[in-house]
Design an enzyme around this catalytic site. Sequence first.
Site, short mmCIF file in Angstrom:
data_model
loop_
_atom_site.label_atom_id
_atom_site.label_comp_id
_atom_site.label_asym_id
_atom_site.label_seq_id
_atom_site.Cartn_x
_atom_site.Cartn_y
_atom_site.Cartn_z
N LYS A 1 0.86 -1.19 0.00
CA LYS A 1 0.00 0.00 0.00
C LYS A 1 0.89 1.24 0.00
CE LYS A 1 -3.93 1.66 2.84
NZ LYS A 1 -4.73 1.35 4.06
N SER B 1 -9.65 1.43 3.25
CA SER B 1 -8.80 2.25 2.41
C SER B 1 -7.77 1.46 1.60
CB SER B 1 -8.05 3.25 3.29
OG SER B 1 -7.17 2.58 4.17
N SER C 1 -9.69 -1.17 7.26
CA SER C 1 -9.11 -0.87 5.94
C SER C 1 -8.41 -2.03 5.24
CB SER C 1 -8.15 0.31 6.05
OG SER C 1 -8.87 1.51 6.12
#
Lengths: 494, 488
Positions: free
Chosen positions: A79, A154, A178
Amino acid sequence: MDLLKLTCKELRDKIAVGSIKSTDATEAIFSQIEKHEPQIAAFISTFKDDALAKAKSIDEKIAADEKSGLLAGVPICVKDNMCTTFGPTSCASKMLENFHSPYNATVVEKLLAADAVIIGKANLDEFAMGSSTENSGLQQTFNPWDTRCVPGGSSGGSAAAMATKMCFAALGSDTGGSIRQPASFCGVVGLKPTYGRVSRFGLVAYGSSLDQIGPITSDVADAALMMNVIAGKDENDSTSIDEKTVPVSDYLAGIENDIDKLKIGIVPEFIAAADPDVRNKIEEAIDCYRNAGSEIIEIKMPYFDYSIAAYYLLATAEASSNLARYDGVHYGHRTDSPADYVEVYSKSRNEAFGAEVKRRIMLGTYALSSGYYDAYYLKALKVRNLIRGDFTKAFEKCDCIMMPVSPTTAFKIGEKTADPLQMYMADIYTIAVNLAGVPAVSLPCGFDANKLPIGLQIIAPAFEEAKLLRIARMFEKRNDYHLEQPNLTTNKHE
Amino acid sequence: MTNLDYKIIVGLEIHVQLATKTKMFCGCALSFGEDANSRVCPVCIGMPGALPVMNKQAVEFSLLAGLALNCEIPSFTKWDRKSYYYPDLPKNYQISQYDLPLNGTGFIEIPLEDGTSKRIRITRAHLEEDAGKNIHAGDAFSRVDLNRAGTPLLEIVTEPDLSSGTEVRALAIELQRIVRYLGISEADMQKGHMRFEPNINLAITKDGTEYRTPITEVKNLNSFRALQRSVEYEARRQLDEFIDTGKTMVMGNKSTYGWDDNRNVTVLQREKEEAHDYRYFPDPDLVPVEVDEKWLSKIKSRLCELPLQKQKRFVEQFGLSDYDAGVLTADKATAEFFDETVKAGAEAKRVCNLLTQIGLKLANEKNCSVAELGILPKALAKLCVMASEGQISASAAQTILVEMSGGENEPEKIAEEKNLLQKNDTGELEKIVDEVLANNPDAIAEVKAGGKKSKKASGFLMGQIIKATKGSANPQMAAKILSQKLGQ
C-alpha cells in the site's frame, strides 16, 4: 501451467527449487498489470525494471544454491502509505504526490530481506481515510468483480490488485477496517493482526493507536506465510510488542489442522442487521462450522454500538496531530508565493488535502480543543475501554467471534460520497476490533445476487493469529469461494 | 506623599539541555556548531512514518535532577504531544509531558549573600524535546536548521518564591552548579544549555492595601547577568507603571517581554498572552514510563554530595569562610581536589589559601580546573605539611606550588633545588647564635637591662641571626634558642 493460478506459497516453493523462475513470475505479473491495470487502476506506481532486476538476482541466487528467503522471488505489492526508498510514497495525497522517503518501512525491509520482489505501490483513500478508495487524491480504483463498484477501502488498491492477480500477495493497513473491508469487497483474504504485532515504523500514520499493517492474500496459508515474514518486535517502534512477552508463532505450522471443540461466539442481532444476502452467507458459514463440530454460542457485546462514535473521535484526534507535519515547510506540496509563513501552512494544506482529510483533521482538532477534551476525547477513551471489556468477556466464553465484515457488498462508486456519515456507518463491524486491538480476518464466504463477494469476519483474542488462521482455514478447506476469480473480460466500464 | 511599599515576586522556568549521548527520541548525536541539518534523521525531522523511541539516559538524568531537587517522583509518567505550528518544529507538535511529569513538587536551597540559604519550591520538572532553529539571513525567505530538533531538555518550573534579582541569579548559579555536579548537563551558557524565563510582578502595599501588578514573562534569557538585570528592570518598570496607571493583575493575563542586552531594557513582545490551546493529548507512539523502586534506587546511588551541602560542610568542618567555601565548591572537581588534599593530611585552611590564592589563578591561566593542573592531592598535602612544620615559609610554599603545576609532584625536591628549605638544625643554629652574641655585647646588655630598649635590641639580634643564615633559619627556632641563651 498457469503461473497466476499459484498461491504465493506454491510459487515460492517452486521458485526455491528452481522449477519456476522468479523472472517468469514477475513477467507474468507485469503482463497481467498491462492487461488489467487500465481497467482497475490499483497501482499508484509500478517498478517493472527494478522488479525484473531483483527477480533475476533471486534466480541467480537460487541457481547458485544460495539460501533464499521466505518470499524468494514472489511479486508483491504494498500500500502506498508504507515508506520505500524506491518510488514515491504518496499516501494517495496531492500533499505527498512527489514525496520520496529516505528510508524503508520496517515491513518493506522485512519483505526485501525475505527476497520478495516488490512490483508496485497500491492506491488507497488519501492517508488511509475512507472505506471506498474514492478519497484517493490521485486516482479511482475499480472493483474487479464489477467495475461500477468501489473496491472498498482504504486498502482498495491492494485488495483489487490481489483479486486481479496483479500480485501474489499484498500489504494493507487497517485502522478501522481498511484491510478487512476491501478484502471482503474484492473476495480475497485480509488479516488485521493484533496491535503491536507488526511494526508500524515507516507506515505513514493516520490513527497511531489503531493503525496496523497486515497481509491481503488469495488464501489463508498465504496470510500465514506473510505473517511469518512481517510479524515481530521492532526496536524502532515502541508500541511493537516484545517477543519475550508474547512470542511470535510459526503461523503456517499446523494450519491444516482443525480445531477440536471450537467455540464460536455470535451476536445474533449483528448478523440480523446485515443485508439479506450477506446475512444468509454468514449464517451458511456458521452452519459450516457447526457441521464441522464447532459449538455456536450466543454472546452479548453491549458497547459495540458506540464504537463508531468513539472511533471517529480517537482516530481523528490522532490524525489531526499526525498530519500537522504536512505544512509545506519541510517537504511535500508547498503553495506558490505565500504572503507569509502562516500562508505557507494554510494555503499548502488547503490546496493539497482532500475534503475527507480536511473533515477528519477538523473533527480531531475540535475533539482535542480546550473545553471539549473531556467531553469528547476522554469520553471516547473510556468507551474504548468498555469495548475492550466486551471482547474480554466474550473471549471467556468462546475462542473466536464471527460476524460480517460489512453489512453490504461493494457499493456503487459515488453512491455514498454525498453522505459521509452513511459511509462511516458501513464500518460498524470492523471498527470495534481496532479499538480493542485484537486480530481479525476477512474470509471470502460467498457472493450476493450480483456476484459480488461477501466476507466472513473472524475475530480472535490478542496475539492468537495462529489459531485465528487455523479457524479460517477450517472454512476454506470445506469451501472454494476463495478460488473463484472475477471475470475481467466481460466486466467493462460503463 | 502616599505610603508605598513593595515586594518583588518571581517564579522561574528553566530549560536545561541534558548532556546525553543521543537525542531524546532518536540515535542522532547532540549538535553544536555543525553544518545546518547535518545531525538529523527521519525521526528528529518528523518524516512521514518515523516513530520516536525514548532515550533512557535522558530519563535517568532527569530523575537524578529530580532527586537532587527533592522532587516527588511518581511511579507512572507519560508523554504528551503539545501542538503548535512553527517552522522550527518539524512535526508541528512537541513531545513533552503535560499532566504527569517525571518529577513533581520539590525544592532547591539557594545560598544568600549573608551566608544563609533560602528554600525555593519547585513546581515540577519534566522532560521534552527541543525545537530546531529558524535562521533569518535577510533573504526573502528564512531557513530552518533542525540539528537541535529533538535535543533533550529538562524544564524546571519554580513557585514564585524568589524576591529579588540577586536571588534569581543565585538560583540560576546554584542550579548550574547542581546539574554540573550531577554530570547531567554541561550547563554552558554560551551554548544555550540553560535558558531562563522569569515571571515577574510586584506586591505593592499602598495606604495599607495590597495591590498586585500585572505579571510579565521575559523570554529566553541565556546569561546570569541578563536574568538578574531583566528582573530588576521589570520591577522598576512595573513600579513606575503602577504609580502612573494604577494597573493591577488580571488572572490568566500575562504579557510577554524580550530582553535587549544592549540597552538593558525589556521590550514588549505580546501585550496579552493569546489564549494558547496546545491541544495536549497522550502520544500514542510512545508507551508510558513506569519508575519502579529498583530503578529509582539505582539512580539514587549515582547522587553525590550537592554543592551547597559541600559548601556548608567546608565552613563547619574546616572553619573556612563562606566565601572561600563557595569558591572551592564552584565546580565539583576543585571541591573534590580540596577534599582529597585535606584527607591526605593537609591543614584545610592552608590548602584553601594555596588554592584560592595560587591554584585558581594557575587554573584560570591554563583554562582548566585546579584538579587538571597535574598536581596530585597527595603532593599538595605534602607541601602543606612542609609549610605547617616550618620546613618552608608560606611564600616558599606558593613558589613551590607554581613549580608543581609544571607536573613535578615532589615538593621536597623543588624546595631543595630552589634552596627554599628553612634551617632547622639546632646545633648549627646554636653556633650561629653564639657567634652573633659574641659580636654584640652591647645589645645583650640592653636586652638584659629590660625596659624600652630591650625589645628593639632582641629584634636586632634576631635580624643578625637571620642575616648570618642568609634567611634560611626557621625564625621560630632561632627565637627560641636566642631567648634560652639570654636566660629569658
